[in-house]
Motif scaffolding. Sequence first.
Motif, PDB file in Angstrom:
ATOM      1  N   ARG A 200       3.510  67.864  12.673  1.00 40.15           N
ATOM      2  CA  ARG A 200       2.441  66.866  12.542  1.00 40.15           C
ATOM      3  C   ARG A 200       2.783  65.778  11.533  1.00 40.15           C
ATOM      4  O   ARG A 200       2.462  64.609  11.762  1.00 40.15           O
ATOM      5  N   ARG A 201       3.445  66.140  10.430  1.00 42.91           N
ATOM      6  CA  ARG A 201       3.651  65.170   9.360  1.00 42.91           C
ATOM      7  C   ARG A 201       5.044  64.554   9.336  1.00 42.91           C
ATOM      8  O   ARG A 201       5.210  63.449   8.796  1.00 42.91           O
ATOM      9  N   ILE A 202       6.027  65.228   9.889  1.00 46.26           N
ATOM     10  CA  ILE A 202       7.407  64.753   9.773  1.00 46.26           C
ATOM     11  C   ILE A 202       7.954  64.285  11.123  1.00 46.26           C
ATOM     12  O   ILE A 202       8.427  63.155  11.260  1.00 46.26           O
ATOM     13  N   VAL A 203       7.849  65.150  12.132  1.00 46.66           N
ATOM     14  CA  VAL A 203       8.539  64.881  13.387  1.00 46.66           C
ATOM     15  C   VAL A 203       7.778  63.881  14.255  1.00 46.66           C
ATOM     16  O   VAL A 203       8.340  62.870  14.691  1.00 46.66           O
ATOM     17  N   LEU A 204       6.502  64.160  14.514  1.00 44.12           N
ATOM     18  CA  LEU A 204       5.741  63.305  15.430  1.00 44.12           C
ATOM     19  C   LEU A 204       5.635  61.849  14.973  1.00 44.12           C
ATOM     20  O   LEU A 204       5.802  60.941  15.799  1.00 44.12           O
ATOM     21  N   PRO A 205       5.356  61.563  13.684  1.00 48.90           N
ATOM     22  CA  PRO A 205       5.286  60.150  13.295  1.00 48.90           C
ATOM     23  C   PRO A 205       6.567  59.370  13.582  1.00 48.90           C
ATOM     24  O   PRO A 205       6.506  58.184  13.915  1.00 48.90           O
ATOM     25  N   GLN A 206       7.719  60.025  13.454  1.00 44.31           N
ATOM     26  CA  GLN A 206       8.970  59.338  13.747  1.00 44.31           C
ATOM     27  C   GLN A 206       9.255  59.308  15.245  1.00 44.31           C
ATOM     28  O   GLN A 206       9.821  58.335  15.755  1.00 44.31           O
ATOM     29  N   ALA A 207       8.858  60.364  15.933  1.00 43.29           N
ATOM     30  CA  ALA A 207       9.102  60.405  17.375  1.00 43.29           C
ATOM     31  C   ALA A 207       8.230  59.416  18.143  1.00 43.29           C
ATOM     32  O   ALA A 207       8.581  59.026  19.264  1.00 43.29           O
ATOM     33  N   MET A 208       7.102  58.998  17.557  1.00 38.95           N
ATOM     34  CA  MET A 208       6.205  58.088  18.250  1.00 38.95           C
ATOM     35  C   MET A 208       6.868  56.769  18.582  1.00 38.95           C
ATOM     36  O   MET A 208       6.504  56.098  19.551  1.00 38.95           O
ATOM     37  N   ARG A 209       7.850  56.353  17.799  1.00 37.36           N
ATOM     38  CA  ARG A 209       8.562  55.108  18.106  1.00 37.36           C
ATOM     39  C   ARG A 209       9.276  55.190  19.449  1.00 37.36           C
ATOM     40  O   ARG A 209       9.418  54.179  20.131  1.00 37.36           O
TER      41      ARG A 209
END
Length: 303
Positions: A200-209
């Motif tokens: 939730r805090r590390i992977v998804l925010p970067q993967a959203m790009r």
Amino acid sequence: MPEADLTTRAPQAELPIVRLRHWGRWVSAVVIVALLAGLGVVIAQAQIQYDTVPEFLWYHVMLVGLLNTVLLAVIAQAVAIVIGVVIALMRRSANPVARVVAAVYIWLFRGLPVLLQILIWFNLALVFEFVSIPLPFGGGYLVHEPTNVVVSAFVAALLGLALNESAYMAEIVRAGLNSVDRGQTEAAKSIGMTPAMTLRRIVLPQAMRVIIPPTGNDFINMLKGTSMASVIGVTELIHAANNISSNNLLVMETLLAAAIWYMVVVTVASVGQHYLERAFAGDQRSARPWSRVGRALTTLRRA
């Protein structure tokens, strides 16, 4: 001696500047303009009552079709995103059974045509007469309704569109998750983060790009793909246009009205996708142009 030669050498004449002639650009531009002008003349001479098209835009059945089109696309895309995230996580799971089930799910729903899936769900009553959910203890049912009642035309279209899209969303999400370096996940584990918190805090925010652009394109396709629901009688834009033209026989005029509404909703979705991409790319000023207006008003009040 060489230095003296350099100082006494006569200055060279400047080379003339010759402007390049892009004849190909001019010729292609003239050809394109001529083709567009010819197309405009042909369209203007067509046997279409253009003055009636704006009137059809605001027919009640057309507005109902517009509402159903947007609702069907939004709900189907939302369901597809939720299922797609789950399937993508199953594909990345260490459990071999989960990986196989996810792979088969993607293979099945991505392989069948959307229209075929919609028709299968719409005719589910031929296989199951009732939809029943028994109570866990004792007799009776929590749900016991005819399948035709539960799986209406709208629900059948929703299931067909959402499940088909979820298979594509699973691959999109998996590609986005794979784009994040594994070292960041290991670093999150080293500071005591749980797998859910890391996601939730590390992977998804970067993967959203990586996830946002193809998801936006799929949503635009979903808006147009809802037209297939007209086959089973869902009142969306195409079905609404056919209902109007069946009364006045102005087929092209009503189809043009539906086309205008499609372009409106697709344009709105495209603008939303643009700002979402800017937001997740970190360009908050471009993603929220209204914030500049707020800052300007604040400055004026302080002045």
